[in-house]
Design a protein around this motif. Structure first.
Motif, PDB file in Angstrom:
ATOM      1  N   PRO A   1       1.291  -1.099  -0.059  1.00 36.69           N
ATOM      2  CA  PRO A   1      -0.333   0.235   0.187  1.00 36.69           C
ATOM      3  C   PRO A   1       0.595   1.534  -0.205  1.00 36.69           C
ATOM      4  O   PRO A   1       2.085   0.998   0.667  1.00 36.69           O
ATOM      5  CB  PRO A   1      -1.018  -0.075   1.019  1.00 36.69           C
ATOM      6  N   GLN A   2       0.127   2.008  -0.493  1.00 39.17           N
ATOM      7  CA  GLN A   2       0.941   3.162  -0.621  1.00 39.17           C
ATOM      8  C   GLN A   2       0.641   4.214  -0.397  1.00 39.17           C
ATOM      9  O   GLN A   2      -0.649   5.160  -0.485  1.00 39.17           O
ATOM     10  CB  GLN A   2       1.424   3.892  -2.064  1.00 39.17           C
ATOM     11  N   GLY A   3       1.331   5.431   0.495  1.00 35.80           N
ATOM     12  CA  GLY A   3       0.520   6.395   1.300  1.00 35.80           C
ATOM     13  C   GLY A   3       0.933   7.972   1.150  1.00 35.80           C
ATOM     14  O   GLY A   3       2.348   7.827   0.938  1.00 35.80           O
TER      15      GLY A   3
ATOM     16  N   PRO B   1       7.787   1.414  -0.815  1.00 33.56           N
ATOM     17  CA  PRO B   1       7.463   3.208  -2.197  1.00 33.56           C
ATOM     18  C   PRO B   1       7.271   4.027  -1.192  1.00 33.56           C
ATOM     19  O   PRO B   1       6.499   5.204  -2.035  1.00 33.56           O
ATOM     20  CB  PRO B   1       6.077   2.212  -2.596  1.00 33.56           C
ATOM     21  N   ASN B   2       8.072   4.105  -0.509  1.00 35.63           N
ATOM     22  CA  ASN B   2       7.930   5.718  -0.247  1.00 35.63           C
ATOM     23  C   ASN B   2       8.201   6.680  -0.414  1.00 35.63           C
ATOM     24  O   ASN B   2       7.778   7.661  -0.634  1.00 35.63           O
ATOM     25  CB  ASN B   2       8.928   5.140   1.210  1.00 35.63           C
ATOM     26  N   LYS B   3       9.517   6.555  -1.828  1.00 37.13           N
ATOM     27  CA  LYS B   3       9.435   7.342  -2.933  1.00 37.13           C
ATOM     28  C   LYS B   3       8.617   7.407  -3.733  1.00 37.13           C
ATOM     29  O   LYS B   3       8.762   8.783  -4.660  1.00 37.13           O
ATOM     30  CB  LYS B   3      10.837   7.229  -2.929  1.00 37.13           C
ATOM     31  N   ARG B   4       8.053   6.650  -3.723  1.00 35.36           N
ATOM     32  CA  ARG B   4       6.514   7.026  -4.431  1.00 35.36           C
ATOM     33  C   ARG B   4       5.901   8.192  -4.487  1.00 35.36           C
ATOM     34  O   ARG B   4       5.597   9.001  -5.045  1.00 35.36           O
ATOM     35  CB  ARG B   4       5.197   5.782  -5.008  1.00 35.36           C
ATOM     36  N   ALA B   5       5.875   8.715  -3.052  1.00 37.57           N
ATOM     37  CA  ALA B   5       5.198   9.925  -2.384  1.00 37.57           C
ATOM     38  C   ALA B   5       5.726  11.088  -3.418  1.00 37.57           C
ATOM     39  O   ALA B   5       5.190  12.123  -3.001  1.00 37.57           O
ATOM     40  CB  ALA B   5       5.063   9.728  -1.113  1.00 37.57           C
ATOM     41  N   GLU B   6       6.823  10.723  -3.779  1.00 38.66           N
ATOM     42  CA  GLU B   6       7.801  12.301  -4.072  1.00 38.66           C
ATOM     43  C   GLU B   6       7.040  12.710  -5.504  1.00 38.66           C
ATOM     44  O   GLU B   6       6.907  13.871  -6.191  1.00 38.66           O
ATOM     45  CB  GLU B   6       9.545  11.942  -4.112  1.00 38.66           C
ATOM     46  N   THR B   7       5.918  12.043  -6.212  1.00 36.01           N
ATOM     47  CA  THR B   7       5.432  12.467  -7.822  1.00 36.01           C
ATOM     48  C   THR B   7       3.879  12.241  -7.304  1.00 36.01           C
ATOM     49  O   THR B   7       3.931  12.354  -8.296  1.00 36.01           O
ATOM     50  CB  THR B   7       5.757  11.388  -8.517  1.00 36.01           C
TER      51      THR B   7
ATOM     52  N   ASP C   1       4.094   8.222 -15.316  1.00 40.23           N
ATOM     53  CA  ASP C   1       2.627   7.113 -16.173  1.00 40.23           C
ATOM     54  C   ASP C   1       1.743   5.915 -15.756  1.00 40.23           C
ATOM     55  O   ASP C   1       0.410   6.071 -16.055  1.00 40.23           O
ATOM     56  CB  ASP C   1       3.121   7.063 -17.417  1.00 40.23           C
ATOM     57  N   SER C   2       2.816   5.607 -14.184  1.00 38.93           N
ATOM     58  CA  SER C   2       1.956   3.979 -13.729  1.00 38.93           C
ATOM     59  C   SER C   2       1.171   4.517 -13.270  1.00 38.93           C
ATOM     60  O   SER C   2       1.582   5.406 -12.408  1.00 38.93           O
ATOM     61  CB  SER C   2       3.122   3.622 -13.333  1.00 38.93           C
ATOM     62  N   HIS C   3       0.400   4.240 -12.732  1.00 40.76           N
ATOM     63  CA  HIS C   3      -0.931   5.000 -11.600  1.00 40.76           C
ATOM     64  C   HIS C   3      -1.260   4.430 -10.522  1.00 40.76           C
ATOM     65  O   HIS C   3      -1.042   3.391 -10.227  1.00 40.76           O
ATOM     66  CB  HIS C   3      -2.521   4.667 -12.613  1.00 40.76           C
ATOM     67  N   ILE C   4      -1.458   5.238  -9.338  1.00 41.84           N
ATOM     68  CA  ILE C   4      -2.182   4.812  -8.299  1.00 41.84           C
ATOM     69  C   ILE C   4      -3.736   3.856  -8.696  1.00 41.84           C
ATOM     70  O   ILE C   4      -4.461   4.637  -8.643  1.00 41.84           O
ATOM     71  CB  ILE C   4      -2.335   5.888  -7.105  1.00 41.84           C
ATOM     72  N   VAL C   5      -3.610   2.791  -7.932  1.00 44.04           N
ATOM     73  CA  VAL C   5      -5.376   1.396  -8.516  1.00 44.04           C
ATOM     74  C   VAL C   5      -5.604   2.019  -6.833  1.00 44.04           C
ATOM     75  O   VAL C   5      -4.882   1.575  -5.970  1.00 44.04           O
ATOM     76  CB  VAL C   5      -4.596   0.447  -8.125  1.00 44.04           C
ATOM     77  N   GLU C   6      -7.012   2.279  -7.154  1.00 45.33           N
ATOM     78  CA  GLU C   6      -8.017   2.210  -5.642  1.00 45.33           C
ATOM     79  C   GLU C   6      -8.121   3.248  -5.299  1.00 45.33           C
ATOM     80  O   GLU C   6      -7.450   2.885  -3.573  1.00 45.33           O
ATOM     81  CB  GLU C   6      -7.925   1.004  -5.113  1.00 45.33           C
ATOM     82  N   ALA C   7      -7.158   3.991  -5.350  1.00 42.89           N
ATOM     83  CA  ALA C   7      -6.906   5.324  -4.956  1.00 42.89           C
ATOM     84  C   ALA C   7      -7.648   6.228  -4.027  1.00 42.89           C
ATOM     85  O   ALA C   7      -8.963   6.137  -4.239  1.00 42.89           O
ATOM     86  CB  ALA C   7      -6.579   6.677  -5.734  1.00 42.89           C
ATOM     87  N   SER C   8      -8.178   6.374  -2.978  1.00 49.86           N
ATOM     88  CA  SER C   8      -8.722   7.356  -1.951  1.00 49.86           C
ATOM     89  C   SER C   8      -8.200   8.409  -1.282  1.00 49.86           C
ATOM     90  O   SER C   8      -7.074   8.172  -0.728  1.00 49.86           O
ATOM     91  CB  SER C   8      -9.376   5.957  -1.122  1.00 49.86           C
ATOM     92  N   ILE C   9      -8.771   9.330  -1.202  1.00 47.56           N
ATOM     93  CA  ILE C   9      -8.342  10.130   0.289  1.00 47.56           C
ATOM     94  C   ILE C   9      -9.392  10.578   0.525  1.00 47.56           C
ATOM     95  O   ILE C   9     -10.421  10.721   0.797  1.00 47.56           O
ATOM     96  CB  ILE C   9      -8.523  11.361  -1.199  1.00 47.56           C
TER      97      ILE C   9
ATOM     98  N   GLU D   1       0.676   0.989  -9.069  1.00 49.37           N
ATOM     99  CA  GLU D   1       0.429   0.017 -10.197  1.00 49.37           C
ATOM    100  C   GLU D   1       1.791  -0.960 -10.383  1.00 49.37           C
ATOM    101  O   GLU D   1       1.823  -2.263 -11.202  1.00 49.37           O
ATOM    102  CB  GLU D   1       0.397   0.572 -10.916  1.00 49.37           C
ATOM    103  N   ALA D   2       2.400  -0.289 -11.075  1.00 51.99           N
ATOM    104  CA  ALA D   2       4.114  -1.029 -10.659  1.00 51.99           C
ATOM    105  C   ALA D   2       4.239  -1.940 -10.224  1.00 51.99           C
ATOM    106  O   ALA D   2       4.885  -3.226 -10.868  1.00 51.99           O
ATOM    107  CB  ALA D   2       5.205  -0.451 -11.171  1.00 51.99           C
TER     108      ALA D   2
END
Length: 281
Positions: free
Chosen positions: A1-3, A161-167, A194-202, A278-279
């Motif tokens: 999970p990505q936050g 995926p901590n660094k994923r939050a940078e984008t 370009d790779s998406h965040i799947v099932e994103a919620s806010i 997604e990746a």
């Protein structure tokens, strides 16, 4: 999970004199002090190792292997010493526990070869040493456990995926404006990849100290800000920048707040975006 998290600047001035509850890069500005029951960190040693900084994780990784190699190398040398193998190095009629083991260095090398299953073929255990066979089984089992534990820790740590939050980009400021003739608090969020965040919620939290009717003071009280949970608008299809809206109605904590009070009030809005990368999953 990505936050991903960010703090939206609203209210009074946001300078160096005011401490944030959550920094602009999403890190929580909270430090735990006076933690007496530190043993609880050891009961969940796997998570503790994953949460360590990289330099400490690498140190533990190296020490875990080095200590086990040295420990079993010492035992292999001790067995050879007790059996008298070191006193019959030139006696070809003598059957040692481990062939070509002539000191602690060679015992240490044999320990490494055994645990890593290298098997160069120069040093090999014989069938005349039952204690060596038992030790070989123990080292093989313990070595597999150490490999599983340490490689698992490193894999989880690398795949975080901590660094994923940078984008994931949040707008620097939130605004209050009319939308469809309703007063709304709005901000924007976008994904640069370009790779998406799947099932994103806010979701959004209002962090503000308050005093109850009984006179109890609650510092840093958390209140939910509705960003579409009832209608499903909090579940995002984040392929392009989106404007997230919180309607200021009777249920909103801003309903009784004037514009003048809003500028002087001391509070913080924390926005949390969650989803799956997604990746990598």
């Amino acid at each position: 999970p990505q936050g991903g998290g960010d703090t939206l600047g609203m209210g009074g001035p946001r300078g160096g004199g005011r401490q944030r509850y959550v920094e602009k890069d999403g890190k929580c500005n909270v430090q735990h002090g006076n933690v007496r029951e530190t043993y609880r960190y050891l009961t969940d040693i796997f998570t503790t190792l994953v949460d360590l900084k990289w330099r400490f994780s690498l140190l533990v990784f190296i020490l875990a292997y080095a200590v086990t190699w040295l420990f079993f190398g010492l035992i292999w040398w001790f067995i050879a010493y007790c059996r008298g193998d070191l006193d019959h190095l030139e006696d070809h009629a003598w059957t040692p526990c481990v062939n070509n083991l002539n000191g602690f260095v060679s015992a240490f090398l044999f320990s490494i070869e055994t645990e890593t299953t290298i098997g160069y073929g120069h040093r090999v255990i014989t069938d005349k040493c039952p204690e060596g066979i038992v030790l070989l089984l123990l080292q093989a089992i313990l070595g597999s456990m150490v490999n599983a534990f340490m490689v698992g820790c490193m894999f989880v740590k690398i795949s975080q995926p901590n660094k994923r939050a940078e984008t994931l980009v949040f707008s620097s400021h939130a605004v209050v404006s009319l939308r469809d003739d309703r007063l709304c608090l709005m901000f924007r969020v976008g994904d640069l990849r370009d790779s998406h965040i799947v099932e994103a919620s806010i979701r959004a939290k209002l962090i503000k100290s308050k005093q109850t009717q009984e006179g109890e003071f609650i510092p840093l009280d958390q209140t939910d800000l509705s960003v579409g949970f009832e209608t499903g608008d909090d579940r995002l299809f984040l392929v392009s920048p989106l404007i997230i809206s919180h309607e200021i109605d009777e249920r909103s904590p801003f309903w009784d707040v004037s514009r003048h009070q809003l500028e002087k009030d001391d509070f913080e809005i924390v926005v949390i975006l969650e989803g799956m990368v997604e990746a990598t999953g």
